[in-house]
Write an enzyme that holds these catalytic residues in place. Structure first.
Site, PDB file in Angstrom:
ATOM      1  N   TRP A 181      -4.328  16.142  34.458  1.00 52.69           N
ATOM      2  CA  TRP A 181      -3.256  15.785  35.382  1.00 52.69           C
ATOM      3  C   TRP A 181      -1.942  16.339  34.802  1.00 52.69           C
ATOM      4  CZ3 TRP A 181      -0.083  10.852  34.954  1.00 52.69           C
ATOM      5  CH2 TRP A 181       0.673  10.619  36.111  1.00 52.69           C
ATOM      6  N   ASP A 238      -7.705   7.064  30.365  1.00 51.82           N
ATOM      7  CA  ASP A 238      -6.910   6.966  31.590  1.00 51.82           C
ATOM      8  C   ASP A 238      -7.877   6.618  32.726  1.00 51.82           C
ATOM      9  OD1 ASP A 238      -5.390   7.272  33.853  1.00 51.82           O
ATOM     10  OD2 ASP A 238      -4.454   9.144  33.236  1.00 51.82           O
ATOM     11  N   ALA A 252      -7.758   5.814  36.341  1.00 50.62           N
ATOM     12  CA  ALA A 252      -6.906   5.754  37.541  1.00 50.62           C
ATOM     13  C   ALA A 252      -7.719   5.649  38.829  1.00 50.62           C
ATOM     14  CB  ALA A 252      -6.003   6.984  37.602  1.00 50.62           C
ATOM     15  N   LYS A 304      -4.816   3.393  43.442  1.00 49.95           N
ATOM     16  CA  LYS A 304      -5.825   3.950  44.351  1.00 49.95           C
ATOM     17  C   LYS A 304      -6.854   2.900  44.752  1.00 49.95           C
ATOM     18  CE  LYS A 304      -3.957   7.379  42.028  1.00 49.95           C
ATOM     19  NZ  LYS A 304      -3.191   8.558  42.273  1.00 49.95           N
TER      20      LYS A 304
END
Ligand code: LMR
Length: 396
Positions: free
Chosen positions: A127, A208, A210, A243
């Site tokens: 990212w 991470d 997400a 999300k």
């Protein structure tokens, strides 16, 4: 003073959001920023979130400060969502943060302050904001090979070789699931090998997380993290609710730490809260309170998991539908990888020029690096879009 500033380089993802918003063409398609969309291109408020929000408005009696760690019940429920019930709770702590990005920044600040010359390894590609956050925390940045852009294949052996060169105490950032931007994840045997390497070389995993729930399911997507947590002495997790609860603009996330023992975990937690106090003092409450209500109430929680599962299945179907449409258009299996990858993103292998042409000629917005948000594909337009992609990608 301002005259000394040079113009800022725009963030590629946020810039694309603005370009899309300003495009007057009604047939425009947004496959850029990573948000879930339904068939009509809307990003709906999830039904459980809407109901929890209504309840919060009625039940909330004060807006007084909660403190730097935020909502402690939210924090405990998030620990369960991430780690399940296997990990020793006394070795875990968590702190509510402004989104997953807030968690990343506070954790990297903490880790960078733990030793001079701290180094964070991120995957190549990753990212785009990862490298920027590492730089902002004044840590050294290194990359390890992750996906070959030519073949879309995982470069697992090269990843392992690169990490063998890392020094004890280096931080290794890993995407817990649904790798952004490639959609290529490690399987469980690869997580096992990686865990052994990290533990053996005393590297610090920073996960991470997400997109939990968008890959293979809520539990399945946490399997790599849980494998790590069972073996390594210390780790960090930056998790986002943007999300999987669809609360993007409310900024809801959590920074979690696993320490060697309760005493060390508590000391690290105290330092983490000190970082929070100097950066933003305390996290915003509303979105985390809504998530807490959903996770605490069995009926809301059931609705939420069902709706999340529907969203996940929709993306899986869009992946196979788009891969099939591209196979038909190009008469090749070049794009079959789209069906096998997981989560919102895949990289289609477009050059910058092809990305620009998709936007100018077809009003199709994809990331500068050729990243496509699969959740933004309208199912009824897959054939039409595959024609656009095939015509642009086939031309050099
Ligand atoms: C993305 O990758 O598109 C999302 O995580 C949104 C963002 O903040 O970049």
């Amino acid at each position: 003073m301002f005259e000394s500033f040079s113009p800022a380089e725009p963030d590629s993802i946020l810039e694309l959001m603005g370009l899309y918003r300003d495009d007057p063409r009604s047939a425009k398609v947004d496959l850029g920023v990573g948000v879930y969309k339904d068939e009509q291109g809307r990003t709906p408020i999830m039904s459980a979130v809407r109901r929890a929000q209504a309840r919060l408005l009625v039940e909330q009696t004060t807006k007084t400060y909660l403190g730097s760690a935020g909502d402690t019940v939210f924090n405990s429920r998030m620990i369960e969502l991430l780690f399940g019930h296997e990990t020793d709770g006394a070795r875990l702590c968590s702190c509510q943060t402004p989104g997953g990005s807030g968690a990343l920044r506070t954790l990297i600040e903490l880790l960078a302050s733990s030793r001079s010359g701290a180094t964070v390894w991120i995957p190549d590609p990753s990212w785009p904001n990862h490298a920027a956050v590492v730089a902002a925390a004044r840590a050294n940045l290194r990359t390890y090979p992750y996906v070959d852009p030519a073949t879309n294949e995982l470069r697992f052996e090269e990843m392992i070789e690169a990490l063998k060169a890392a020094n004890p105490g280096d931080v290794v950032l890993l995407h817990g699931c649904c790798h952004n931007p490639t959609g290529v994840d490690l399987d469980l045997s690869q997580w096992t090998l990686l865990t052994e390497l990290l533990a053996g070389r005393e590297l610090f995993p920073l996960v991470d997380m997400a997109y939990q729930g968008f890959g293979d399911g809520l539990e399945e997507d946490a399997a790599g993290l849980r494998k790590l947590a069972a073996i390594v002495p210390e780790l960090g997790v930056a998790a986002s609710c943007s999300k999987n609860f669809g609360v993007y603009r409310d900024r809801v996330g959590v920074a979690a730490l696993l320490g060697r023992n309760a005493e060390e975990t508590e000391k690290a937690f105290g330092q983490l809260l000190g970082k929070v106090r100097t950066m933003y003092s305390m996290p915003p409450d509303h979105g985390a309170a809504v998530v807490r209500i959903v996770l605490e109430d069995p009926s809301l929680r059931g609705d939420w998991t069902d709706e999340l599962e529907e969203m996940r299945r929709r993306i899986v179907n869009l992946r196979s539908g788009f891969a099939a449409a591209l196979r038909h258009q190009t008469n090749t299996d070049r794009y079959d990888f789209i069906a096998h990858q997981r989560g919102m993103f895949s990289r289609i292998g477009a050059t910058r020029e092809q990305v620009d042409r998709l936007r100018s000629d077809y009003a199709v917005y994809i990331g500068r690096d050729g990243r496509i948000n699969m959740a933004g594909l309208p199912e009824h337009r897959l054939d039409e879009l595959s024609i656009a992609f095939a015509s642009v990608l086939d031309r050099s």
